[in-house]
Design an enzyme around this catalytic site. Structure first.
Site, PDB file in Angstrom:
ATOM      1  N   SER A 240       0.834  -1.441   0.174  1.00  0.00           N
ATOM      2  CA  SER A 240      -0.235  -0.183   0.148  1.00  0.00           C
ATOM      3  C   SER A 240       0.849   1.162  -0.034  1.00  0.00           C
ATOM      4  CB  SER A 240      -0.962   0.121   1.115  1.00  0.00           C
ATOM      5  OG  SER A 240      -0.535  -0.282   2.542  1.00  0.00           O
ATOM      6  N   HIS A 317       5.802 -13.095   6.490  1.00  0.00           N
ATOM      7  CA  HIS A 317       5.514 -11.217   6.939  1.00  0.00           C
ATOM      8  C   HIS A 317       6.584 -11.683   5.390  1.00  0.00           C
ATOM      9  CE1 HIS A 317       6.511  -7.305   6.619  1.00  0.00           C
ATOM     10  NE2 HIS A 317       5.113  -7.197   7.549  1.00  0.00           N
TER      11      HIS A 317
HETATM   12  N1  CMX Z   1       0.670 -19.991   5.788  1.00  0.00           N
HETATM   13  C1  CMX Z   1       0.962 -20.563   4.388  1.00  0.00           C
HETATM   14  N2  CMX Z   1       1.691 -20.955   3.854  1.00  0.00           N
HETATM   15  C2  CMX Z   1       2.496 -19.945   4.043  1.00  0.00           C
HETATM   16  C3  CMX Z   1       2.474 -18.501   4.924  1.00  0.00           C
HETATM   17  C4  CMX Z   1       1.367 -18.976   5.579  1.00  0.00           C
HETATM   18  N3  CMX Z   1       0.722 -17.974   6.651  1.00  0.00           N
HETATM   19  N4  CMX Z   1       3.404 -17.814   4.312  1.00  0.00           N
HETATM   20  C5  CMX Z   1       4.160 -17.648   4.122  1.00  0.00           C
HETATM   21  N5  CMX Z   1       3.862 -19.117   3.237  1.00  0.00           N
HETATM   22  C6  CMX Z   1       4.539 -20.010   2.330  1.00  0.00           C
HETATM   23  C7  CMX Z   1       4.594 -18.870   1.327  1.00  0.00           C
HETATM   24  O1  CMX Z   1       3.232 -19.109   0.539  1.00  0.00           O
HETATM   25  C8  CMX Z   1       5.377 -19.325   0.171  1.00  0.00           C
HETATM   26  O2  CMX Z   1       5.356 -20.517  -0.235  1.00  0.00           O
HETATM   27  P1  CMX Z   1       5.612 -21.218  -2.294  1.00  0.00           P
HETATM   28  O3  CMX Z   1       6.936 -20.994  -2.577  1.00  0.00           O
HETATM   29  O4  CMX Z   1       5.028 -22.558  -1.902  1.00  0.00           O
HETATM   30  O5  CMX Z   1       5.000 -19.881  -2.704  1.00  0.00           O
HETATM   31  C9  CMX Z   1       6.458 -20.026   1.022  1.00  0.00           C
HETATM   32  O6  CMX Z   1       5.621 -20.129   2.834  1.00  0.00           O
HETATM   33  C10 CMX Z   1       7.189 -19.520   1.394  1.00  0.00           C
HETATM   34  O7  CMX Z   1       7.158 -17.880   1.259  1.00  0.00           O
HETATM   35  P2  CMX Z   1       7.853 -16.712   2.449  1.00  0.00           P
HETATM   36  O8  CMX Z   1       8.812 -16.086   1.607  1.00  0.00           O
HETATM   37  O9  CMX Z   1       7.501 -16.793   4.024  1.00  0.00           O
HETATM   38  O10 CMX Z   1       6.877 -15.531   2.665  1.00  0.00           O
HETATM   39  P3  CMX Z   1       6.663 -14.491   1.060  1.00  0.00           P
HETATM   40  O11 CMX Z   1       7.874 -12.986   1.676  1.00  0.00           O
HETATM   41  O12 CMX Z   1       6.739 -14.569   0.370  1.00  0.00           O
HETATM   42  O13 CMX Z   1       4.935 -13.867   1.751  1.00  0.00           O
HETATM   43  C11 CMX Z   1       2.584 -12.589   3.105  1.00  0.00           C
HETATM   44  C12 CMX Z   1       4.486 -12.837   2.833  1.00  0.00           C
HETATM   45  C13 CMX Z   1       2.796 -12.465   4.415  1.00  0.00           C
HETATM   46  C14 CMX Z   1       2.570 -12.939   2.052  1.00  0.00           C
HETATM   47  C15 CMX Z   1       2.383 -14.409   3.598  1.00  0.00           C
HETATM   48  O14 CMX Z   1       3.475 -15.044   3.930  1.00  0.00           O
HETATM   49  C16 CMX Z   1       1.095 -14.879   3.985  1.00  0.00           C
HETATM   50  O15 CMX Z   1       1.016 -14.703   2.761  1.00  0.00           O
HETATM   51  N6  CMX Z   1       0.631 -14.865   4.473  1.00  0.00           N
HETATM   52  C17 CMX Z   1      -0.472 -15.226   4.956  1.00  0.00           C
HETATM   53  C18 CMX Z   1      -1.498 -13.860   4.592  1.00  0.00           C
HETATM   54  C19 CMX Z   1      -1.474 -11.872   5.388  1.00  0.00           C
HETATM   55  O16 CMX Z   1      -1.444 -12.707   6.419  1.00  0.00           O
HETATM   56  N7  CMX Z   1      -0.873 -11.403   5.263  1.00  0.00           N
HETATM   57  C20 CMX Z   1      -0.681 -10.060   5.663  1.00  0.00           C
HETATM   58  C21 CMX Z   1       0.724  -9.369   5.949  1.00  0.00           C
HETATM   59  C22 CMX Z   1       1.098  -8.436   7.085  1.00  0.00           C
HETATM   60  C23 CMX Z   1       0.412  -7.204   5.736  1.00  0.00           C
HETATM   61  O17 CMX Z   1       1.265  -6.815   4.831  1.00  0.00           O
HETATM   62  O18 CMX Z   1      -0.576  -6.402   6.417  1.00  0.00           O
END
Ligand code: CMX
Length: 433
Positions: A240, A317
């Site tokens: 955002s 995150h």
């Molecule tokens: N549940 C399941 N799988 C998850 C996960 C979760 N909460 N967090 C990360 N992973 C997975 C990713 O989807 C990714 O999988 P693939 O390799 O199969 O695509 C893997 O773990 C590696 O991801 P990462 O490097 O740890 O995390 P990213 O930086 O790519 O993504 C985020 C960060 C926030 C998008 C992710 O942790 C997520 O989807 N969390 C759930 C949604 C959420 O709570 N979002 C709010 C974040 C705060 C905000 O911005 O407001």
């Protein structure tokens, strides 16, 4: 010129001069290298923009002008129960100085004075089906006020570059003042049969917002002060904030850039996660048939969610590698003010169960809760179960940070943002080298 604007102008002018000199003398200095992995994974960790108002440390969490959330709670002028007022945070983000109580009171009064929402905004909102997602209504509501942009008008008249910040300051202050009224209007039309509540300008920004939403509970007012403070800013790279920054760099006015950023906040991997968390918990409670699930039952449900190829909302995150201090501060609030809530107990049990389950996947870089893991349970406790509205609350707060940063961007003369993209052929060629 009011005190805040004058303070900002003095600081901005000297920093502008300093940054120009650094850019001229040290602009060629190499400060980082970029890996193919970073390019292919959402530009994680690539330093590519300047953002004045806050900085995120992977282990400590957010620091606003160098101050952590616990420090902010100590330092900023607060409401009667000790929660910091977002007015104080805005002052800090803009000037780098902790304001006095009198300065915060002045800012509250200034925002009240600017908070009248033009009728066309309400007319446009009333033309939408009441069940339009509240975040869609919020961005439309912001855009419906765009015709009031002072920057837009003055730019068309021939505004000098050195005065951009001044017009952006005025638009930003007007927008921040109006956002709670627009948000409350959306909430009341969507969920309370359009029975709107007049503002009470004897209250501070957060208490008045709580009042317009429909609650005069003193604990809920305190929650709103905390909520609007901790969600405001998370450095510049999150979706955002970065969207607002990018769009504003084209000299699109603050209404347009904030609306763009709110659309980014409305994605489920970002701000919409706060609605997704509580939706997921309600679905779990329904599916298990109990409001007091055991940790074993939660663990089974978590596994089922992961097996279905979904994420666990509120966990993980892109930058943080420890539990989010914004989660911790909400947990402390709940411990202090709320006794005997099955829902909040469930949130705490989830906190015990989810991190090891995510760690077991072997790919999740941060298994800990983020800001969104706790907020919904608090809102339900205080009588706001309509979770599709939650991201609007986040948006009102995020406006404070991104608009403060946007004033700085124009004052520092930041140019049009234009990073380089590459093709898969380029990536393949680099990989072979
Ligand atoms: N549940 C399941 N799988 C998850 C996960 C979760 N909460 N967090 C990360 N992973 C997975 C990713 O989807 C990714 O999988 P693939 O390799 O199969 O695509 C893997 O773990 C590696 O991801 P990462 O490097 O740890 O995390 P990213 O930086 O790519 O993504 C985020 C960060 C926030 C998008 C992710 O942790 C997520 O989807 N969390 C759930 C949604 C959420 O709570 N979002 C709010 C974040 C705060 C905000 O911005 O407001």
């Amino acid at each position: 010129m009011d005190t805040l604007k004058q303070k900002f102008a003095d600081k901005a002018l000297s920093l502008y001069t300093e940054m120009r000199a650094i850019s001229k003398e040290s602009g060629d200095k190499v400060v980082a290298e970029v890996t193919l992995g970073q390019i292919m994974s959402g530009a994680r960790g690539i330093k590519m923009m300047q953002w004045e108002t806050s900085e995120l440390d992977a282990n400590v969490g957010i620091r606003f002008r160098g101050r952590s959330i616990p420090e902010i709670k100590q330092l900023l002028p607060s409401g009667p129960q000790g929660e910091p007022k977002p007015e104080g945070l805005f002052w800090l983000m803009l000037t780098g100085e902790v304001p006095t109580k009198e300065e915060v009171d002045q800012l509250t009064a200034d925002w009240h004075g600017r908070s009248e929402v033009p009728q066309q905004c309400y007319t446009v909102l009333d033309s939408l089906p009441a069940d339009t997602h509240p975040m869609t209504q919020f961005t439309i509501g912001i855009m419906a006020m765009q015709g009031d942009s002072i920057f837009d008008k003055r730019y068309a008249e021939g505004l000098s570059k050195s005065d951009y910040w001044d017009a952006v300051y005025e638009d930003s202050m007007n927008l921040i003042a109006r956002l709670p009224r627009v948000a409350a209007y959306i909430y009341r039309r969507a969920f309370k049969d359009g029975k709107h509540i007049e503002p009470d300008t004897s209250l501070d920004y957060s208490a008045n917002f709580a009042h317009m939403l429909g609650s005069d509970d003193k604990d809920f007012r305190s929650l709103m002060r905390l909520y609007l403070t901790i969600h405001a800013d998370h450095e510049g790279g999150n979706a955002s904030a970065h969207t607002v920054h990018l769009v504003a760099s084209t000299l699109a006015d603050p209404y347009r850039s904030l609306a763009a950023g709110m659309n980014a906040l409305a994605g489920p991997l970002h701000g919409l996660a706060n609605q997704e968390v509580i939706k997921w918990i309600f679905e779990m409670i329904d599916s298990l048939g109990t409001k007091t699930p055991s940790k074993e039952q939660i663990a089974t449900y978590v596994q089922q969610t992961l097996d279905e190829g979904k994420v666990i909302p509120g966990y993980g995150h892109a930058v943080l590698r420890e539990p989010d201090p914004r989660f911790t501060s909400q947990r402390r609030f709940a411990e202090q003010y709320i006794k005997d809530s099955d829902l909040i107990d469930t949130v705490w049990k989830i906190f015990d169960v989810v991190p090891p389950a995510l760690q077991a996947l072997g790919k999740v870089k941060n298994p800990w809760p983020n800001v969104d893991a706790h907020s919904g349970a608090l809102l339900v406790h205080y009588g706001f179960p309509e979770f599709s509205f939650y991201t609007v609350l986040f948006g009102v707060s995020r406006g404070l940070g991104v608009l403060a940063a946007g004033i700085w961007s124009r004052a520092l003369g930041m140019p049009l943002e234009r990073p380089k993209s590459v093709t898969s052929d380029w990536i393949k060629a680099q990989a072979k080298k």
